[in-house]
Scaffold this active site. Structure first.
Site, short mmCIF file in Angstrom:
data_model
loop_
_atom_site.label_atom_id
_atom_site.label_comp_id
_atom_site.label_asym_id
_atom_site.label_seq_id
_atom_site.Cartn_x
_atom_site.Cartn_y
_atom_site.Cartn_z
N LYS A 158 0.86 -1.18 0.00
CA LYS A 158 0.00 0.00 0.00
C LYS A 158 0.89 1.22 0.00
CE LYS A 158 -4.38 1.10 0.14
NZ LYS A 158 -5.53 0.30 -0.33
N ASP A 204 -7.12 4.25 -4.52
CA ASP A 204 -7.77 4.08 -3.21
C ASP A 204 -8.40 5.44 -2.90
OD1 ASP A 204 -7.84 2.00 -0.83
OD2 ASP A 204 -7.46 3.92 0.12
P1 NDP Z 1 -13.08 7.58 -2.59
O1 NDP Z 1 -12.03 8.57 -2.39
O2 NDP Z 1 -13.67 7.38 -3.94
O3 NDP Z 1 -14.29 7.84 -1.58
C1 NDP Z 1 -14.07 7.87 -0.20
C2 NDP Z 1 -15.36 8.23 0.50
O4 NDP Z 1 -15.20 8.08 1.91
C3 NDP Z 1 -15.78 9.68 0.28
O5 NDP Z 1 -17.17 9.76 0.33
C4 NDP Z 1 -15.12 10.38 1.46
O6 NDP Z 1 -15.75 11.58 1.83
C5 NDP Z 1 -15.27 9.35 2.55
N1 NDP Z 1 -14.18 9.49 3.50
C6 NDP Z 1 -12.88 9.27 3.26
N2 NDP Z 1 -12.14 9.51 4.33
C7 NDP Z 1 -13.00 9.90 5.30
C8 NDP Z 1 -12.84 10.28 6.64
N3 NDP Z 1 -11.63 10.30 7.24
N4 NDP Z 1 -13.96 10.58 7.35
C9 NDP Z 1 -15.19 10.55 6.74
N5 NDP Z 1 -15.39 10.20 5.46
C10 NDP Z 1 -14.32 9.88 4.76
O7 NDP Z 1 -12.45 6.19 -2.05
P2 NDP Z 1 -12.93 4.71 -2.35
O8 NDP Z 1 -14.41 4.63 -2.51
O9 NDP Z 1 -12.05 4.16 -3.39
O10 NDP Z 1 -12.51 3.97 -0.99
C11 NDP Z 1 -13.42 3.82 0.10
C12 NDP Z 1 -12.94 2.70 1.02
O11 NDP Z 1 -12.88 1.47 0.26
C13 NDP Z 1 -11.53 2.86 1.59
O12 NDP Z 1 -11.49 2.25 2.87
C14 NDP Z 1 -10.66 2.07 0.63
O13 NDP Z 1 -9.46 1.66 1.25
C15 NDP Z 1 -11.59 0.89 0.35
N6 NDP Z 1 -11.32 0.14 -0.87
C16 NDP Z 1 -11.24 0.74 -2.08
C17 NDP Z 1 -11.01 -0.01 -3.21
C18 NDP Z 1 -11.00 0.59 -4.57
O14 NDP Z 1 -10.87 -0.18 -5.54
N7 NDP Z 1 -11.14 1.89 -4.73
C19 NDP Z 1 -10.79 -1.46 -3.13
C20 NDP Z 1 -10.99 -2.01 -1.82
C21 NDP Z 1 -11.22 -1.22 -0.74
P3 NDP Z 1 -15.03 12.99 1.49
O15 NDP Z 1 -15.09 13.10 0.01
O16 NDP Z 1 -15.83 14.00 2.22
O17 NDP Z 1 -13.63 12.86 2.01
O1 2IT Z 2 -7.79 -1.75 -0.88
C1 2IT Z 2 -7.74 -2.23 -2.04
O2 2IT Z 2 -7.88 -3.43 -2.26
C2 2IT Z 2 -7.55 -1.29 -3.14
N1 2IT Z 2 -7.51 -0.08 -2.92
C3 2IT Z 2 -7.37 -1.79 -4.54
C4 2IT Z 2 -5.97 -2.27 -4.76
C5 2IT Z 2 -5.64 -2.64 -6.19
O3 2IT Z 2 -4.47 -2.94 -6.42
O4 2IT Z 2 -6.52 -2.66 -7.05
#
Ligand code: NDP
Ligand code: 2IT
Length: 453
Positions: free
Chosen positions: A133, A173
């Site tokens: 990461k 992420d």
């Molecule tokens: P985005 O940046 O697209 O969206 C994140 C969302 O979470 C936004 O709505 C944001 O609100 C909110 N958020 C983030 N940080 C905080 C915080 N500290 N407090 C409150 N709200 C928060 O990210 P993703 O959707 O890609 O990721 C969301 C989660 O999923 C994470 O935990 C990530 O690690 C996990 N994940 C993502 C993957 C991917 O492929 N993208 C794969 C697997 C897991 P705001 O805009 O107001 O900050």
């Molecule tokens: O938390 C996760 O699994 C991710 N943000 C996606 C990682 C990836 O390599 O697609």
């Protein structure tokens, strides 16, 4: 060998004391390891090879961490400085793989917990991917596209020497989506003079995979479908709470709608919207434009559709059958868990990484709530990243139907592994144990084969 609960607890306490001593102040990392070691310790204690080869100690020590300064220039011509990291945790079963996060809350502890969990998640997908990461405390909010570009290019000027298609393959992420990955790819290509699959989540015109954007949210909902089927139930007629309104949340809502559930909440760091009529496809199109194009706040949804908005609040006080935390770590604590249980919530599926605190998790366990941990439920994103790597290596592109079919197959297989390793005597499934043990077994076997490295 018979080992009683007290002996296991003592071994866990001793292990955690050592880990905390070696990694002071890294609370998120401690939390992720504690949840894991509670479940793998009994297995490790029964296998003398684990102790002889210090498997638990080696699995919780990253292979390396690269830390570097990122200097960039803002639109006013001022120099700005951020810190960035790449935590390369374990490459026993494949090249390092895992996302990059840009958010002001990013610390080494956060990236270590994420890199650690990524190892087991990636093992569960069945694809040859190690765990890593990275990210930075850079805050993309309020920055112009050009500022994001200059920051990202500066970051890649250092990162490029540590990554590569056979070494370490980053992706997106929180705060890192199509725009940031495009800039990263462009800079890597320029520096290395190589067009390779060094990143995943790329744009479709330069090697990206169809369904990668949707994969994490869709995958979590597919996993939830298996979990419900396991207890003879399904999505039809169920009400769901989703938190966040980013990549994972948006596509979780899309798939939940398609499979017959009604989603009534979304959130961001400003607050939660509660739309009791459900966030249907048309309203979701508004959210996509709001978040993916205009980069606005979720409160605008409440203005647009006249629903309730709870400022500074999370969704967990709303009554529903299902909860999908899809925002960030520790967004669902013990009190939230109790509230969900009191309101009759029957299942929690983690779209985010470690959104539930350890105390919250124990509340769900005691109440018999079906609980799918992130490392199993949100593995669909990295799984399709792995499929993107395969397509890049083969120099072909599969159509959306093919990728979705493979994603469904992988999520079903992850569910099977959780059942295999996590089925309790009464027939219910401990998905936390199941996911941890399945991932642990695979990585441990590879590490034992490689000798003391
Ligand atoms: P985005 O940046 O697209 O969206 C994140 C969302 O979470 C936004 O709505 C944001 O609100 C909110 N958020 C983030 N940080 C905080 C915080 N500290 N407090 C409150 N709200 C928060 O990210 P993703 O959707 O890609 O990721 C969301 C989660 O999923 C994470 O935990 C990530 O690690 C996990 N994940 C993502 C993957 C991917 O492929 N993208 C794969 C697997 C897991 P705001 O805009 O107001 O900050
Ligand atoms: O938390 C996760 O699994 C991710 N943000 C996606 C990682 C990836 O390599 O697609």
């Amino acid at each position: 060998m018979v080992i009683n609960d007290q002996e296991v607890q003592e071994a866990v306490d001793q292990f955690m004391a050592g880990l905390k001593r070696r990694n002071p102040g890294e609370h998120e990392f401690h939390q992720a390891v504690e949840e894991w070691v509670e479940t793998v310790m009994p297995v490790a204690m029964r296998n003398p090879e684990c102790d002889r080869n210090q498997i638990l100690e080696r699995m919780t020590e990253p292979d390396r961490i690269v830390i570097f300064r990122v200097t960039w220039e803002d639109d006013d011509g001022h120099a700005r400085v951020n810190r960035a990291w790449r935590v390369q945790f374990n490459n026993s079963i494949g090249p390092y793989k895992g996302g990059m996060r840009f958010h002001p809350t990013v610390t080494q502890s956060v990236l270590k917990f994420l890199g650690f969990e990524q190892c087991f998640k990636n093992a569960l997908t069945g694809l040859p991917m190690g765990g890593a990461k990275g990210g930075s405390n850079f805050n993309p909010k309020g920055k112009s596209d050009r500022e994001v570009m200059r920051f990202t290019q500066s970051l890649m000027k250092e990162l490029h020497r540590h990554i590569g298609e056979h070494t370490d393959v980053p992706a997106g992420d929180i705060g890192v989506g199509a725009r940031e990955l495009g800039y990263m790819f462009g800079e890597y290509k320029r520096l290395e003079n190589e067009f390779t699959g060094v990143l995943t989540g790329k744009g479709l015109t330069f090697g990206g995979s169809l369904v990668r954007t949707e994969a994490t949210g869709y995958g979590a909902v597919y996993f939830g479908r298996h979990l419900l089927e396991q207890v003879g139930d399904g999505y039809d007629g169920k009400t769901a709470l989703v938190s966040g309104s980013g990549n994972v949340a948006i596509y979780a809502v899309e798939k939940l709608n398609e499979l017959g559930a009604k989603v009534v909440t979304l959130s961001d760091s400003g607050g939660t919207i509660y739309d009791k009529d459900g966030i249907d496809a048309e309203k979701l199109a508004f959210v996509k434009d709001l978040k993916e194009v205009r980069r606005g706040r979720i409160s605008e949804y409440a203005d647009e559709y006249g629903c309730e908005y709870f400022e500074d609040a999370r969704p967990w006080g709303v009554q529903a059958d299902l909860a999908f935390p899809c925002a960030t770590q520790n967004e669902l604590d013990e009190d939230d868990a109790k509230q969900l249980v009191d309101n009759g919530c029957m299942a929690v599926v983690e779209g985010a990484n470690m959104p539930t605190t350890l105390a919250g998790l124990h509340v769900f366990e005691q109440a018999g709530v079906h609980f799918a941990p992130g490392k199993a439920a949100n593995a669909g994103g990295v799984a399709v990243s792995g499929l993107e790597q395969s397509q890049n290596s083969l120099r072909i592109s599969w159509d959306a139907e093919e990728v979705d079919k493979r994603l469904k197959g992988i999520m079903s297989d992850i569910h099977d592994q959780c059942v295999h390793y996590g089925e309790r005597d009464d027939g219910t499934v401990d998905y936390v144990s199941g996911a941890n043990l399945a991932g642990f077994n695979k990585i441990a076997q590879a590490m034992l084969s490689h000798g003391l490295v």
